[in-house]
Design an enzyme around this catalytic site. Structure first.
Site, mmCIF file in Angstrom:
data_model
loop_
_atom_site.group_PDB
_atom_site.id
_atom_site.type_symbol
_atom_site.label_atom_id
_atom_site.label_comp_id
_atom_site.label_asym_id
_atom_site.label_seq_id
_atom_site.Cartn_x
_atom_site.Cartn_y
_atom_site.Cartn_z
ATOM 1 N NE ARG A 16 18.169 13.236 -6.886
ATOM 2 C CZ ARG A 16 17.462 12.580 -5.966
ATOM 3 N NH1 ARG A 16 16.727 13.251 -5.089
ATOM 4 N NH2 ARG A 16 17.493 11.257 -5.911
ATOM 5 N NE ARG B 166 5.491 -10.219 -2.122
ATOM 6 C CZ ARG B 166 5.983 -9.564 -3.175
ATOM 7 N NH1 ARG B 166 5.258 -8.649 -3.779
ATOM 8 N NH2 ARG B 166 7.191 -9.829 -3.612
ATOM 9 N N PRO C 251 0.818 -1.201 0.000
ATOM 10 C CG PRO C 251 -0.658 -1.526 1.726
ATOM 11 C CD PRO C 251 0.701 -1.948 1.247
ATOM 12 C CD GLU C 252 1.873 3.727 -4.438
ATOM 13 O OE1 GLU C 252 1.683 4.933 -4.650
ATOM 14 O OE2 GLU C 252 2.127 2.914 -5.339
ATOM 15 C CG HIS D 161 -1.123 -15.233 4.408
ATOM 16 N ND1 HIS D 161 0.122 -15.809 4.297
ATOM 17 C CD2 HIS D 161 -1.866 -15.714 3.380
ATOM 18 C CE1 HIS D 161 0.138 -16.611 3.249
ATOM 19 N NE2 HIS D 161 -1.045 -16.568 2.680
#
Length: 271
Positions: A152, A110, A2-3, A91
């Site tokens: 950059r 995960r 998730p962000e 999980h």
């Protein structure tokens, strides 16, 4: 995943169930997450009352008076509020057991997530201390983005995903923000002008705010604290739409790889 939007949605869902509740104990079924869960966590936190639930970047900070839980959802994690009697699945690695008869359960297929303890100010924790400004906060503006990208050569898409430039803008929302700003994802960060930085900052804020309003994105595992999936993926401009027509100009959306991640863009709208 998730962000930032998904973590913020989780935070908002947790607040009414956590703040003011007493922690009775914790249940740890698998302590081997990205960093091991402390063996004495239950002894430390049992009996504490939750005072606040905050967010810094993609970290959730649960204030318990004598210290803080620092929770990260990793790549596949979610936190859900459930009745205490809910059977645990394969999980389901961690439960925060509350005096209300409910639990906050971490599900993480995960196991890249984390449940850490900070006895002192969590914002000074090594994982948080050197993070860049929040994208929805006042400190993140065109001046900051322009100054932090000078010299950059890395692509602007990659730089946006660097937590020393801005926090929480992961792969999905970087692609979507660059489309809204009309900037090609391979553009060298140092070549993005101040004027274009202004557009990009606005696009990042608009994208994240819209994602939060839609409950975040659910591509695989993510659900909010009350089990609701996100809807933002239904309106992506570019992400995951390789070969489909651009919603603005009709050109075919293209895909490329950057820093081992998939990037999606419109060759006509983004220059």
């Amino acid at each position: 995943m998730p962000e930032l939007p998904e973590v913020e949605i989780t935070r908002r869902g947790l607040v009414p169930h956590l703040v003011g509740r007493r922690v009775e104990t914790v249940v740890v079924r698998n302590r081997n997450l990205r960093w091991p869960i402390a063996r004495n966590l239950g002894a430390r936190i049992s009996g504490c009352t939750v005072r606040t639930v905050e967010r810094r970047a993609k970290y959730l900070l649960i204030g318990c008076g004598i210290g803080w839980l620092i929770v990260h959802l990793g790549m596949s994690g979610s936190l859900r509020v459930l009745p205490r009697v809910t059977p645990a699945g394969k999980h389901d690695h961690f439960d925060l057991v509350l005096d209300s008869g409910m639990i906050v359960r971490l599900t993480d297929p995960r196991r890249f997530g984390a449940v850490l303890w900070a006895a002192q100010d969590p914002y000074s924790h090594p994982l948080l201390a050197d993070l860049a400004p929040e994208p929805l906060g006042a400190e993140f503006d065109a001046g900051w983005l322009h100054a932090s990208t000078r010299g950059r050569r890395a692509a602007i898409k990659t730089v946006l995903m660097d937590s020393h430039t801005v926090v929480g803008v992961g792969n999905i929302y970087a692609s979507e923000s660059l489309f809204r700003a009309g900037i090609h994802p391979k553009t060298a960060a140092g070549r993005v002008s101040l004027q274009r930085c202004e557009r990009l900052v606005s696009a990042i804020r608009e994208t994240l705010a819209a994602a939060i309003e839609a409950g975040g994105s659910t591509l695989r595992n993510f659900v909010g604290a009350e089990g609701d999936p996100g809807r933002f993926q239904q309106g992506y401009f570019v992400y995951g739409r390789d070969g489909e027509p651009c919603r603005s100009c009709g050109a075919a959306i293209r895909a490329l790889r950057q820093a081992r991640r998939a990037t999606f863009y419109c060759p006509h709208c983004q220059r």
